[in-house]
Write an enzyme that holds these catalytic residues in place. Structure first.
Site, short mmCIF file in Angstrom:
data_model
loop_
_atom_site.label_atom_id
_atom_site.label_comp_id
_atom_site.label_asym_id
_atom_site.label_seq_id
_atom_site.Cartn_x
_atom_site.Cartn_y
_atom_site.Cartn_z
N HIS A 126 0.87 -1.19 0.00
CA HIS A 126 0.00 0.00 0.00
C HIS A 126 0.89 1.23 0.00
O HIS A 126 1.85 1.32 0.77
CB HIS A 126 -0.89 -0.01 1.26
N HIS A 172 1.77 10.97 -2.06
CA HIS A 172 0.50 10.82 -1.36
C HIS A 172 -0.19 12.17 -1.39
O HIS A 172 0.22 13.10 -0.70
CB HIS A 172 0.73 10.35 0.08
#
Length: 585
Positions: A126, A172
């Site tokens: 992830h 991110h």
């Protein structure tokens, strides 16, 4: 000999001694040598085939002779030159306590790899580019390389335009993480994809790009991977291919390009509604079950970065779709309109990937348990950590595995018990990153009924574990690492993670003042679902005044355990093996 200063006045001296072989080893040696003082290669072969159940395969006389030579060369480098081909009791003990010669599980791929991808649990990362926490850590290709070298087969990349909107960065989004260029990540994947495993690597893309940048990504991906890139001949897959047919190939999985939302709705500004109910970074605390957030308006949650919601009516700018980008996609992902029931529909001649947050899965299994398992028999289900795991902690993977989810996406830098379980699962099948799902998850009854994880099941297998002794810490740690004034007081925790009915942890007594503790304790575990169970092993050093010190851990798939007496290598908190610390079990 180790010296420990006490009260600045006198010194306590302790000698690191080699413990005697356990009684079981003495009796086995005596039995297979017919009471003699030496063991021949033929007698060792008989011991391996009978007592050790053949090490899970065919062991030949030549194999046994090689073992004798290796043991003698290591223990008696001079005398081995004069052609002595016999083992003493101490040599025999040394062989059994050597995890390279006598490991607890096999190292070869042995499962059927010709089934569709939906039949396997797949080692999944992830936000694979993050070096630390989810909010401010730098992005880099380094954690991607580390993950691939460990055998991870699914790499996630979040794609965003750079500040001048003429290139693509990986980061991110809407955090303080510093970006890394996409091309660096792609080149690193190409270089390291198949160092640990020949089986396919899937790149899941979360893209927030305009069509012109999607076209740029398509060109980068094509230029970087060339013939390694797998593209379905018919455009969209009717059935998932097998890992065997995809050896050495790279697959792209993402949502097909849609209309670009010029001003995406910022979901990250929502107030924090879920508190992390545990942080398993701290080995000393058992990870408890996450508390799902109850929201009656939230039908289900899909990709965490899914800002391009089909239902959004705000600030939509229609642009031409990007056919080159769409042609890259091997496994289509997406969020069908409607609720969870609609999303879990199994379609004929069409396969896809669906993503759910960990708390959404916990909520979904309450009402759609059977549908989830049916969906995963043909399609791919990916589970990802909830957004409040800012420290990159992880969740318990078993709920996903018990419902057939193939991709349990983990923060590979989120060290702790949950990640140890993930490491344990993917030690199976030679560490190739693909583990065949148990048959009970793939079966359907006459009325299309499937496995019920909540059903009360009978005990299917009894696992008996003996913890004999440990050694090697004095080679991996400084003499004062555990205690400034005396040798350590080690104890071992051993137990099961798996079906809820099977989960348990037990522990040995602590052995005082010894670098080579001898426990000789037996444990019995009754298992209802041994196919999915993991044997958890942890060693700690008892500290009367403070928190007990960590001294090693490992997790092993129960279905792969080799019967007999085995050397079990221990790992540090990050899952990296120690040089010498090990248990005899």
């Amino acid at each position: 000999m180790g010296s420990y200063r006490v009260c600045c006045c006198f010194t306590r001296r302790f000698k690191v001694t080699e413990a005697d072989p356990p009684l079981d080893i003495k009796q086995a040696f005596n039995h297979y040598t017919n009471g003699a003082i030496h063991m021949t290669a033929d007698q060792l072969l008989t011991f391996i085939n009978e007592y050790q159940h053949g090490n899970g395969g065919t062991v030949t006389k030549l194999d046994a002779e090689r073992i004798v030579e290796q043991v003698l060369h290591k223990r008696h480098p001079i005398t081995s030159l004069i052609n002595r081909k016999l083992l003493t009791l101490e040599d025999f003990h040394h062989y059994l306590f050597n995890f390279e010669l006598n490991p607890p599980i096999g190292s070869q791929v042995y499962q059927d790899m010709t089934l569709p991808l939906s039949h396997y649990f797949i080692y999944t990362g992830h936000n694979s580019y993050l070096t630390g926490n989810q909010l401010s850590s730098p992005c880099s290709e380094v954690p991607i390389i580390k993950a691939l070298k460990r055998g991870v087969r699914v790499i996630e990349l979040d794609l965003w335009p750079n500040s001048s909107k003429d290139n693509v960065h990986v980061l991110h989004g809407r955090t303080l993480t510093t970006p890394v260029e996409l091309v660096r990540c792609l080149k690193s994947i190409k270089e390291h994809a198949f160092t640990a495993s020949d089986y396919p690597v899937v790149i899941t893309l979360e893209d927030h790009l305009t069509p012109d940048l999607q076209a740029k990504v398509a060109q980068m991906v094509t230029d970087t991977f060339g013939e390694m890139l797998y593209r379905p001949e018919s455009g969209e897959l009717k059935e998932l291919p097998s890992p065997e047919s995809l050896k050495g190939r790279i697959l792209i999985s993402t949502k097909p390009p849609k209309e670009y939302l010029e001003a995406e709705e910022d979901k990250h500004t929502k107030s924090q509604r879920v508190r992390d109910s545990f942080d398993d970074d701290d080995w000393g605390e058992e990870s408890s079950r996450a508390i799902p957030y109850k929201d009656k308006n939230n039908k289900y949650e899909s990709d965490e970065s899914d800002h391009d919601n089909e239902d959004s009516e705000h600030h939509i700018k229609k642009s031409d779709l990007c056919p080159a980008y769409k042609s890259l996609i091997a496994i289509h992902a997406g969020k069908p309109k409607g609720g969870l029931g609609e999303a879990l529909k199994v379609e004929k001649d069409k396969v896809r990937r669906l993503s759910l947050a960990e708390q959404a899965l916990e909520k979904a299994v309450e009402s759609h348990q059977q549908q989830i398992i049916r969906f995963t028999q043909q399609n791919i289900l990916r589970i990802y950590p909830k957004g409040t795991r800012f420290t990159s902690s992880n969740y318990k993977p078993l709920i996903g595995w018990l419902h057939g989810a193939q991709m349990i996406a983990f923060n590979m830098q989120g060290y702790g018990r949950s990640l140890w379980l993930m490491h344990g699962m993917f030690r199976a099948n030679g560490g190739c990153g693909y583990v065949q799902k148990p048959d009970f998850l793939m079966r359907s009854g006459t009325n299309n009924e499937v496995f019920d994880p909540k059903a009360t099941l009978p005990v299917k297998q009894t696992l008996k574990v003996t913890v004999y002794m440990g050694d090697g810490w004095h080679l991996d740690f400084k003499k004062t690492h555990f205690d400034a004034y005396s040798p350590p007081d080690f104890y071992t925790r051993v137990g099961i993670s798996g079906a809820p009915a099977d989960e348990i942890m037990r522990k040995t007594k602590a052995i005082e003042d010894s670098w080579t503790p001898v426990w000789n304790e037996d444990f019995t575990f009754e298992l209802t679902l041994p196919e999915i169970a993991l044997l958890r092993i942890e060693v700690h050093e008892y500290d009367m005044s403070e928190k007990d010190d960590f001294a090693g851990q490992t997790c092993l798939p129960v279905s792969e355990l080799r019967p007999g007496i085995r050397a079990v290598p221990l790992c540090d908190r990050k899952g990296n093996p120690y040089t010498a610390a090990r248990l005899l079990m």
